[in-house]
Design a protein around this motif. Structure first.
Motif, PDB file in Angstrom:
ATOM      1  N   HIS A 206     -20.779   1.012  19.500  1.00 10.58           N
ATOM      2  CA  HIS A 206     -22.216   1.162  19.279  1.00 10.58           C
ATOM      3  C   HIS A 206     -22.588   1.082  17.798  1.00 10.58           C
ATOM      4  CE1 HIS A 206     -22.679   2.158  23.454  1.00 10.58           C
ATOM      5  NE2 HIS A 206     -21.875   3.217  23.353  1.00 10.58           N
ATOM      6  N   ILE A 207     -21.622   1.089  16.912  1.00  2.62           N
ATOM      7  CA  ILE A 207     -21.872   1.049  15.470  1.00  2.62           C
ATOM      8  C   ILE A 207     -21.567  -0.366  14.982  1.00  2.62           C
ATOM      9  CG2 ILE A 207     -21.219   2.015  13.223  1.00  2.62           C
ATOM     10  CD1 ILE A 207     -20.431   4.581  14.728  1.00  2.62           C
ATOM     11  N   PRO A 208     -22.564  -1.039  14.402  1.00  3.56           N
ATOM     12  CA  PRO A 208     -22.366  -2.449  14.032  1.00  3.56           C
ATOM     13  C   PRO A 208     -21.209  -2.690  13.053  1.00  3.56           C
ATOM     14  CG  PRO A 208     -24.692  -1.864  13.884  1.00  3.56           C
ATOM     15  CD  PRO A 208     -23.944  -0.613  14.162  1.00  3.56           C
ATOM     16  N   LEU A 209     -21.062  -1.853  12.041  1.00  3.59           N
ATOM     17  CA  LEU A 209     -19.973  -2.046  11.076  1.00  3.59           C
ATOM     18  C   LEU A 209     -18.613  -1.924  11.754  1.00  3.59           C
ATOM     19  CD1 LEU A 209     -18.953  -2.330   8.130  1.00  3.59           C
ATOM     20  CD2 LEU A 209     -18.982   0.155   8.026  1.00  3.59           C
ATOM     21  N   MET A 210     -18.463  -0.941  12.591  1.00  2.62           N
ATOM     22  CA  MET A 210     -17.183  -0.756  13.278  1.00  2.62           C
ATOM     23  C   MET A 210     -16.946  -1.856  14.306  1.00  2.62           C
ATOM     24  SD  MET A 210     -16.622   3.288  13.758  1.00  2.62           S
ATOM     25  CE  MET A 210     -16.141   4.287  12.383  1.00  2.62           C
ATOM     26  N   LEU A 211     -18.001  -2.353  14.885  1.00  2.00           N
ATOM     27  CA  LEU A 211     -17.880  -3.449  15.843  1.00  2.00           C
ATOM     28  C   LEU A 211     -17.413  -4.717  15.128  1.00  2.00           C
ATOM     29  CD1 LEU A 211     -18.269  -3.972  18.829  1.00  2.00           C
ATOM     30  CD2 LEU A 211     -20.621  -4.664  18.343  1.00  2.00           C
ATOM     31  N   ASP A 212     -17.920  -4.934  13.905  1.00  2.00           N
ATOM     32  CA  ASP A 212     -17.509  -6.108  13.128  1.00  2.00           C
ATOM     33  C   ASP A 212     -16.054  -5.997  12.656  1.00  2.00           C
ATOM     34  OD1 ASP A 212     -20.012  -7.225  13.422  1.00  2.00           O
ATOM     35  OD2 ASP A 212     -20.752  -6.509  11.470  1.00  2.00           O
ATOM     36  N   LEU A 213     -15.627  -4.809  12.325  1.00  2.00           N
ATOM     37  CA  LEU A 213     -14.257  -4.630  11.837  1.00  2.00           C
ATOM     38  C   LEU A 213     -13.218  -4.783  12.942  1.00  2.00           C
ATOM     39  CD1 LEU A 213     -14.608  -1.656   9.334  1.00  2.00           C
ATOM     40  CD2 LEU A 213     -14.164  -4.040   8.807  1.00  2.00           C
ATOM     41  N   GLY A 214     -13.570  -4.421  14.146  1.00  2.12           N
ATOM     42  CA  GLY A 214     -12.642  -4.557  15.269  1.00  2.12           C
ATOM     43  C   GLY A 214     -11.400  -3.693  15.098  1.00  2.12           C
ATOM     44  N   ALA A 215     -10.231  -4.341  15.164  1.00  3.34           N
ATOM     45  CA  ALA A 215      -8.975  -3.609  15.074  1.00  3.34           C
ATOM     46  C   ALA A 215      -8.685  -3.125  13.652  1.00  3.34           C
ATOM     47  CB  ALA A 215      -7.824  -4.482  15.557  1.00  3.34           C
ATOM     48  N   TRP A 216      -9.406  -3.635  12.663  1.00  4.06           N
ATOM     49  CA  TRP A 216      -9.210  -3.196  11.278  1.00  4.06           C
ATOM     50  C   TRP A 216      -9.659  -1.747  11.086  1.00  4.06           C
ATOM     51  CZ3 TRP A 216      -6.366  -5.722   7.839  1.00  4.06           C
ATOM     52  CH2 TRP A 216      -6.099  -7.066   8.078  1.00  4.06           C
ATOM     53  N   ASN A 217     -10.382  -1.199  12.034  1.00  6.70           N
ATOM     54  CA  ASN A 217     -10.779   0.205  11.954  1.00  6.70           C
ATOM     55  C   ASN A 217      -9.557   1.125  11.926  1.00  6.70           C
ATOM     56  OD1 ASN A 217     -13.699   0.300  11.941  1.00  6.70           O
ATOM     57  ND2 ASN A 217     -13.557  -0.652  13.966  1.00  6.70           N
ATOM     58  N   TYR A 218      -8.506   0.731  12.624  1.00  6.85           N
ATOM     59  CA  TYR A 218      -7.288   1.546  12.615  1.00  6.85           C
ATOM     60  C   TYR A 218      -6.652   1.544  11.222  1.00  6.85           C
ATOM     61  CZ  TYR A 218      -7.798   1.450  17.637  1.00  6.85           C
ATOM     62  OH  TYR A 218      -8.284   1.576  18.901  1.00  6.85           O
ATOM     63  N   LEU A 219      -6.687   0.400  10.557  1.00  8.11           N
ATOM     64  CA  LEU A 219      -6.142   0.326   9.204  1.00  8.11           C
ATOM     65  C   LEU A 219      -6.964   1.192   8.239  1.00  8.11           C
ATOM     66  CD1 LEU A 219      -4.110  -0.991   7.258  1.00  8.11           C
ATOM     67  CD2 LEU A 219      -5.853  -2.708   6.821  1.00  8.11           C
ATOM     68  N   VAL A 220      -8.286   1.147   8.383  1.00  4.87           N
ATOM     69  CA  VAL A 220      -9.144   1.961   7.517  1.00  4.87           C
ATOM     70  C   VAL A 220      -8.883   3.448   7.751  1.00  4.87           C
ATOM     71  CG1 VAL A 220     -11.537   2.595   6.998  1.00  4.87           C
ATOM     72  CG2 VAL A 220     -10.937   0.198   7.355  1.00  4.87           C
ATOM     73  N   GLY A 221      -8.881   3.873   9.004  1.00  2.15           N
ATOM     74  CA  GLY A 221      -8.677   5.288   9.328  1.00  2.15           C
ATOM     75  C   GLY A 221      -7.316   5.795   8.905  1.00  2.15           C
ATOM     76  N   PHE A 222      -6.276   5.059   9.292  1.00  2.00           N
ATOM     77  CA  PHE A 222      -4.931   5.489   8.925  1.00  2.00           C
ATOM     78  C   PHE A 222      -4.695   5.348   7.425  1.00  2.00           C
ATOM     79  CE2 PHE A 222      -3.831   4.788  13.490  1.00  2.00           C
ATOM     80  CZ  PHE A 222      -3.417   6.079  13.744  1.00  2.00           C
ATOM     81  N   GLY A 223      -5.320   4.348   6.798  1.00  3.70           N
ATOM     82  CA  GLY A 223      -5.185   4.183   5.352  1.00  3.70           C
ATOM     83  C   GLY A 223      -5.755   5.370   4.596  1.00  3.70           C
ATOM     84  N   LEU A 224      -6.943   5.824   4.983  1.00  2.58           N
ATOM     85  CA  LEU A 224      -7.536   7.001   4.336  1.00  2.58           C
ATOM     86  C   LEU A 224      -6.667   8.239   4.553  1.00  2.58           C
ATOM     87  CD1 LEU A 224     -11.286   6.452   5.291  1.00  2.58           C
ATOM     88  CD2 LEU A 224     -10.310   6.363   2.988  1.00  2.58           C
ATOM     89  N   PHE A 225      -6.171   8.376   5.759  1.00  2.00           N
ATOM     90  CA  PHE A 225      -5.325   9.533   6.073  1.00  2.00           C
ATOM     91  C   PHE A 225      -4.024   9.501   5.262  1.00  2.00           C
ATOM     92  CE2 PHE A 225      -2.520  12.142   8.719  1.00  2.00           C
ATOM     93  CZ  PHE A 225      -3.324  13.249   8.890  1.00  2.00           C
TER      94      PHE A 225
END
Length: 90
Positions: free
Chosen positions: A60-79
């Motif tokens: 439902h969030i356009p930025l996260m929809l555009d990133l697709g599977a890269w969201n996992y890299l962003v989340g785990f990268g920050l962590f």
């Protein structure tokens, strides 16, 4: 039975007491500043929040929809940045 007499070793009888002060001294290592700890835990919490939001409302969030599977890299990268910062924590 009578007890035997204990005689001190010859080097102990003639030596003078040591004048070395054996009082423990606390060494100030500085510690970690507060801003470092806030930033460290902030990265870890932000990474966790990114992954949870992606899982619950990512479609439902356009930025996260555009990133697709890269969201996992962003989340785990920050962590992981937060976890790597723990090595500098004293």
């Amino acid at each position: 039975m009578p007890k035997s007499k204990i005689t001190p070793p010859s080097n102990m009888a003639t030596s003078t007491p040591s004048t070395v002060d054996r009082t423990p001294v606390k060494i100030n290592t500085g510690g970690t500043p507060t801003w470092y700890k806030v930033l460290m835990f902030g990265f870890m919490l932000l990474g966790l929040a990114w992954l949870v939001v992606n899982y619950l409302a990512g479609n439902h969030i356009p930025l996260m929809l555009d990133l697709g599977a890269w969201n996992y890299l962003v989340g785990f990268g920050l962590f992981i940045v937060g976890l790597l910062m723990t090595m500098g924590w004293r």
